[in-house]
Design an enzyme around this catalytic site. Structure first.
Site, mmCIF file in Angstrom:
data_model
loop_
_atom_site.group_PDB
_atom_site.id
_atom_site.type_symbol
_atom_site.label_atom_id
_atom_site.label_comp_id
_atom_site.label_asym_id
_atom_site.label_seq_id
_atom_site.Cartn_x
_atom_site.Cartn_y
_atom_site.Cartn_z
ATOM 1 N N HIS A 544 0.833 -1.206 0.000
ATOM 2 C CA HIS A 544 0.000 0.000 0.000
ATOM 3 C C HIS A 544 0.868 1.257 0.000
ATOM 4 O O HIS A 544 0.362 2.359 0.199
ATOM 5 C CB HIS A 544 -0.904 0.012 1.237
ATOM 6 N N LYS A 736 -10.680 12.069 7.281
ATOM 7 C CA LYS A 736 -9.651 11.036 7.087
ATOM 8 C C LYS A 736 -8.476 11.347 8.002
ATOM 9 O O LYS A 736 -8.441 12.400 8.648
ATOM 10 C CB LYS A 736 -9.201 10.964 5.629
ATOM 11 N N ARG A 737 -7.553 10.434 8.062
ATOM 12 C CA ARG A 737 -6.357 10.638 8.875
ATOM 13 C C ARG A 737 -5.682 11.948 8.490
ATOM 14 O O ARG A 737 -5.556 12.272 7.306
ATOM 15 C CB ARG A 737 -5.415 9.449 8.642
ATOM 16 N N LYS A 742 -2.425 14.418 2.475
ATOM 17 C CA LYS A 742 -3.883 14.423 2.266
ATOM 18 C C LYS A 742 -4.429 15.848 2.173
ATOM 19 O O LYS A 742 -5.586 16.061 1.822
ATOM 20 C CB LYS A 742 -4.575 13.643 3.389
ATOM 21 N N THR A 847 -9.801 4.463 -0.322
ATOM 22 C CA THR A 847 -11.110 3.813 -0.235
ATOM 23 C C THR A 847 -12.182 4.745 0.313
ATOM 24 O O THR A 847 -13.375 4.471 0.168
ATOM 25 C CB THR A 847 -11.029 2.556 0.657
ATOM 26 N N LYS A 851 -16.599 5.047 -0.486
ATOM 27 C CA LYS A 851 -17.724 5.051 0.459
ATOM 28 C C LYS A 851 -18.663 6.226 0.170
ATOM 29 O O LYS A 851 -19.885 6.071 0.185
ATOM 30 C CB LYS A 851 -17.190 5.116 1.894
#
Length: 1000
Positions: A544, A736-737, A742, A847, A851
């Site tokens: 990953h 998200k984290r 990000k 992912t 969702k």
């Protein structure tokens, strides 16, 4: 008399009602022998053997079945004589076989011989006639053999010396025959699922499991009773599945992952069992609401981020698609930390997720394995051959905790086995014998530390050592369990690769490779080349990681101290690999150095990724973009050497968790318009929504569902923060984290720009502004200071915006603390727009976007990870793209300080630097990460494009008909991103396993 030769059959009718097939009590079950009989009534049958089988062979289940036609009490009947091991429920099973086949039992007798019984049945057909047809007799005998010979995948004894599993034999029934018969009858039925039966079970658990009065208990105690009653039903299916797997002996995949982000289990379990409505009705009649009780459950946060949640989704898909699989992981005493926000700063608290018990797990106190550490390696002569013997300096026990994972629309329920560390009896006894009680207690605490914390702080040597201990502990226990299960049914390791597939979920379980080699060579006495041939056929590896700096490395000194034998094995693997590599590529020392498993440098290290690639038959990326990065950058040398090894399988998420559980209103609407619920298992059917995307009726119902979900989210925000938000506003979400790549900071800077624009508008212009509720959430790693500053900045900006009367409802900013799976199940269905804005080339898959896509949220995203494939599926016109492409990023980074600065970007950064939101000194280092040539993640470069995408989203939101159509098309195109598709791809193209569906 007709001789019957076949010993196997398949009929699903025997599984209604329940047939109980407990495991045999011998380690290696032997197939039943075939009995040839020509005895008259009253004589004993004479045993004979099958071709090639010794006459002395004893079956683990049915030793013999004889049949003859005779007279009994003046009427003709056929006599069946059965000699088999005593087993709970077996007599009831046999009589039910006769009943299912339409036969009548005129008379029966039973004799007990220790753990065997001899049972005689005088049987006629439905007309009262004897059975003479040879084909019919063979069918009956096959049915009996199949029912009697049902094996189990239970954990059988492997002897005390190896600390394996111990199963105690039941006492002989003998004179207690009547009591045994009663037990057989009691154990022969499945639990009922009507509301009355469910109520009785819930109340029984409240009184007898929770130990509360059934006339006085609260919501949490009701939840405990409810969850235990659900677990009972899971266990029934679970046992049947494992017994069926045992009998069929298929190739199984063993999924090795150090993290599982399971979330809550109650709602998912009752939906997969198909009895959610029955439970809701039963609870309603008792004065409880199912939704309220479901909220009592805590999250099982045994992981962080996409990789851990992916593992949970894949377990759900493996069960639903009927694949024979086991998951293995660690049972952390403390999960991912609880995030507490005080004055806008993140504080971490331990997640005591086990404090109130975990009703979904079953402790297997007899399933334990020794795990060794430290010590020395010595050579010994065995049969004239030099062998390595590892003499450990420390030993702990791994105890299994099993969690049943049910599939949807199937009886299959598979196992997630998590290991907990306990002290070894051996070392405790040494302490007790010397009277050192305190040292015994310290050793116990030291052993249990291994499985205590999800993320030990690995900045220190002790932290690195604990992390490595966790990895090996989990791997060693899992491999011992897998090999034990294989040896229960097989005695030749040449069959190992035909029955076992081992999946490495990233590099965390990479020590499994050296552990399998150690067990095969040192304990099973296979020669190196044979063991190596097996290892290379059983492992597959999924990475990953996108950057070389993120690849895991283990210091040689640490590995040599903790696992000396494994270091030797890895050195031997590397020597053989490098020698072979020299033959392939010559003496290209730079490339040899890059590809070596052992890295020579300031700190000599083992490259876990290189080890995994060398020893695996398949290396998987998790999206097409990620695959290209693996081929051209990360593992370029290996791809050129073994292009056939490399594949990609785009990650997916389970629609059962992310639509059926989290968004039941949308689930019902989809089923209504598709005219079926089959999409819950066959998610490709969602494409059928495309033909209704412009339908006014569907659009109206779709908007109503979305509004209800926004109301739920708005209520949660108000309860959590006291802030009231406008339901007509666009709910713009990024959860998200928290990480620089990000780019939550880009989102906050965009919000500051929007706020600045609104402040400078006149009243008439403000009336044209699309109102926004900007929602963000996520956890920063405890030692990640920049990420923590981003969280503080978010709160500082929110404090300014949310209290500005000039802005009012036009803009609100909300940070949701302690983001976890349960919070995601509430936030995702309520999102209008979701942001996935990582710097291109840094997200392996992503992912989270899947969702939101399933729930009809529109995406604002960079062309990173799986977004490229989402564009292909739903069309670029149905999402909002911006930013540099993957191939443009390196060039933009090279420009650095020469790059032209976006004036709007410079202004919002200056507002932070100048203390407009307070904490001027604290945010200075955060601003430094994006100013000038230090903007590694290209926030300034992408800022203009980002604002344009936001403006396009505003424009689309004004046209609600267009927005709703785009929302419907998003859900319709999400089927490709189901974990069902991912798992099917793995099963067919990597693991080589086939479906094994347990009959109903």
């Amino acid at each position: 008399m007709s001789a019957l030769y076949s010993s196997t059959f398949l009929t699903t009718t025997l599984h209604q009602p329940k047939l109980s097939f407990p495991p045999p009590f011998t380690k290696n079950p032997i197939p039943p022998s075939i009995l040839l009989c020509s005895a008259s009534h009253g004589t004993k049958p004479v045993r004979a053997s099958c071709a090639g089988e010794p006459a002395s062979t004893t079956s683990a289940a049915a030793e013999a079945i004889a049949v003859e036609n005779s007279d009994s009490d003046g009427s003709e009947s056929t006599l069946f004589v059965i000699r088999a091991r005593n087993r709970i429920g077996l007599l009831q099973v046999i009589t039910r076989v006769f009943k299912v086949l339409g036969l009548r039992i005129d008379k029966a007798s039973v004799e007990f011989e220790g753990e065997f019984f001899i049972k005689k049945f005088f049987v006629t057909d439905s007309n009262g006639n004897k059975i003479v047809d040879g084909e019919s007799l063979e069918r009956i005998r096959n049915a009996l053999m199949e029912a009697i010979d049902g094996g189990g995948d239970g954990d059988v004894s492997v002897g005390v010396a190896t600390r394996g599993v111990v199963v105690r034999r039941p006492p002989a029934f003998g004179e207690r025959r009547a009591k045994a018969e009663r037990m057989f009858a009691l154990m022969d039925r499945f639990l009922k699922n009507d509301p009355i039966s469910l109520q009785k079970d819930i109340l029984n658990h409240v009184e007898y499991t929770v130990a509360r009065s059934r006339f006085s208990f609260d919501d949490f105690e009701a939840y405990q009773g409810l969850s235990h009653s659900v677990r009972d039903r899971l266990i029934e299916r679970w046992h049947d599945t494992q017994l069926y797997f045992k009998r069929k002996d298929p190739k199984r995949v063993y999924f090795l992952s150090l993290e599982y982000l399971m979330g809550r289990s109650l709602s998912n379990s009752v939906i997969n069992l198909g009895i959610r409505d029955e439970y809701a009705e039963a609870l309603s009649q008792l004065g409880f609401e199912f939704e309220v009780l479901a909220e009592q459950e805590g999250d099982a946060a045994l992981g962080n981020g996409g990789l851990a949640r992916l593992s949970a989704c894949q377990m759900d898909s493996l069960a639903t698609l009927d694949y024979p699989a086991w998951g293995y992981g660690l049972r952390y005493q403390y999960g991912l930390f609880r995030q507490l926000i005080l004055d806008g700063f993140q504080h971490e608290q331990p997640d005591y997720w086990l404090n109130f018990g975990n009703p979904w797990e079953i402790e297997r106190i007899h399933v334990t394995y020794p795990v060794k550490f430290y010590g020395t390696v010595e050579e010994e002569l065995l049969n004239g051959k030099k062998c390595k013997v590892w003499i450990p300096g420390e030993m702990v026990e791994a105890v299994a905790y099993d969690n049943p994972i049910p599939g949807y629309g199937t009886r299959n329920t598979i196992t997630l086995r998590l290991w907990a560390a306990k002290p070894s009896d051996q070392y405790d006894m040494e302490s007790y014998n010397t009277g050192d009680y305190i040292n015994a207690v310290v050793n116990r605490q030291k052993a249990e530390t291994i499985s205590s914390v999800l993320y030990p702080d690995d900045r220190s040597h002790q932290g690195k050592e604990l992390r490595l201990k966790q990895q090996y502990f989990f791997v060693s226990a899992s491999i011992q369990d897998i090999i034990r299960r294989f040896k229960d049914a097989h005695d030749n390791f040449d069959e190992f690769q035909e029955k076992v597939a081992l999946q490495l979920n990233d590099t965390h379980p990479s020590l499994a490779i050296s552990e399998v080699m150690r067990v095969l060579v040192d304990e099973e006495n296979l020669d190196w080349s044979r063991a190596w041939g097996i290892v290379c056929k059983i492992f597959s590896f999924t990475t990953h990681t996108v950057l070389a700096e993120g690849l895991e490395k283990i210091p040689v000194d640490l590995l040599g101290s903790l696992l000396p034998r494994h270091l030797e094995i890895i050195y031997d693997i590397n020597f053989n690999f490098v020698e072979e590599l020299k033959k392939r590529i010559g003496m290209d020392y730079n490339r040899l150095s890059r590809m070596s498993i052992v890295e020579d440098g300031a700190v000599k290290s083992i490259r876990s990724a290189n080890l995994s690639i060398v020893c695996s038959h398949t290396v998987n990326g998790v999206s097409r973009v990620h695959f290209e990065l693996l081929k051209t950058k990360l593992f370029k040398d290996f791809y050129e050497l073994w292009p056939e090894k490399f594949q990609y399988k785009t990650n997916g998420v389970t629609q059962r968790r992310w639509i059926v559980v989290s968004n039941p209103s949308l689930c019902g609407l989809i089923s209504k318009w598709l005219g079926t619920e089959a999409w819950i298992r066959n998610v490709d059917l969602l494409t059928g929504l495309r033909e209704y995307a412009a339908n006014a009726d569907l659009q109206q119902e779709w908007k109503m569902v979305r509004k209800v979900n926004k109301m739920r989210l708005a209520e949660y925000i108000e309860a959590m923060s006291g802030l009231k938000v406008c339901l007509d506003a666009m709910f713009d979400v990024q959860i998200k984290r928290i990480h620089e790549y990000k780019r939550q900071l880009l989102n906050i800077l965009g919000i500051i720009h929007r706020y600045d624009c609104i402040k400078s508008m006149n009243e008439s212009d403000r009336r044209k502004v699309v109102p926004r509720v900007c929602i963000t959430g996520g956890k920063a790693a405890p030692g990640y200071e920049i990420a923590k500053k981003i969280i503080k900045l978010c709160h500082a900006v929110a404090e300014k915006i949310n209290n500005d009367n000039d802005v009012g409802d036009l803009l609100k900013l909300v940070f949701i603390p302690d983001y976890n799976v349960s919070v995601a199940e509430l936030v995702i269905p309520g999102a209008d727009l979701s942001q996935h804005i990582s710097t291109a080339g840094h997200e392996a898959s992503g992912t989270g976007s899947m969702k939101f896509l399933m729930n009809g949220s529109l995406l604002l995203a960079t062309a990173d990870g799986s977004t490229v494939e989402i564009i292909e599926e739903i069309g670029a016109e149905n999402l909002f793209l911006f930013g540099a492409k993957v191939d443009e990023v390196p060039m933009l980074r090279e420009k650095g300080t020469d790059m032209r600065v976006n004036l709007q970007f410079a202004r919002v950064v200056r507002m932070i630097r100048d203390g407009y939101f307070g904490f001027q000194d604290y945010f200075e280092s955060l601003c430094d990460t994006v100013d000038g040539g230090s903007d590694f993640y290209l926030l300034g470069s992408d800022f203009g494009s980002y604002l344009e995408a936001q403006a396009a989203a505003d424009k689309a939101f004004v046209d609600q008909e267009k927005w709703t159509r785009m929302s419907i098309l998003s859900t319709a195109g999400s089927g490709r991103f189901s974990s069902d598709r991912t798992i099917q791809d793995y099963a067919e193209n990597t693991w080589g396993i086939e479906r094994c569906r347990c009959p109903f």
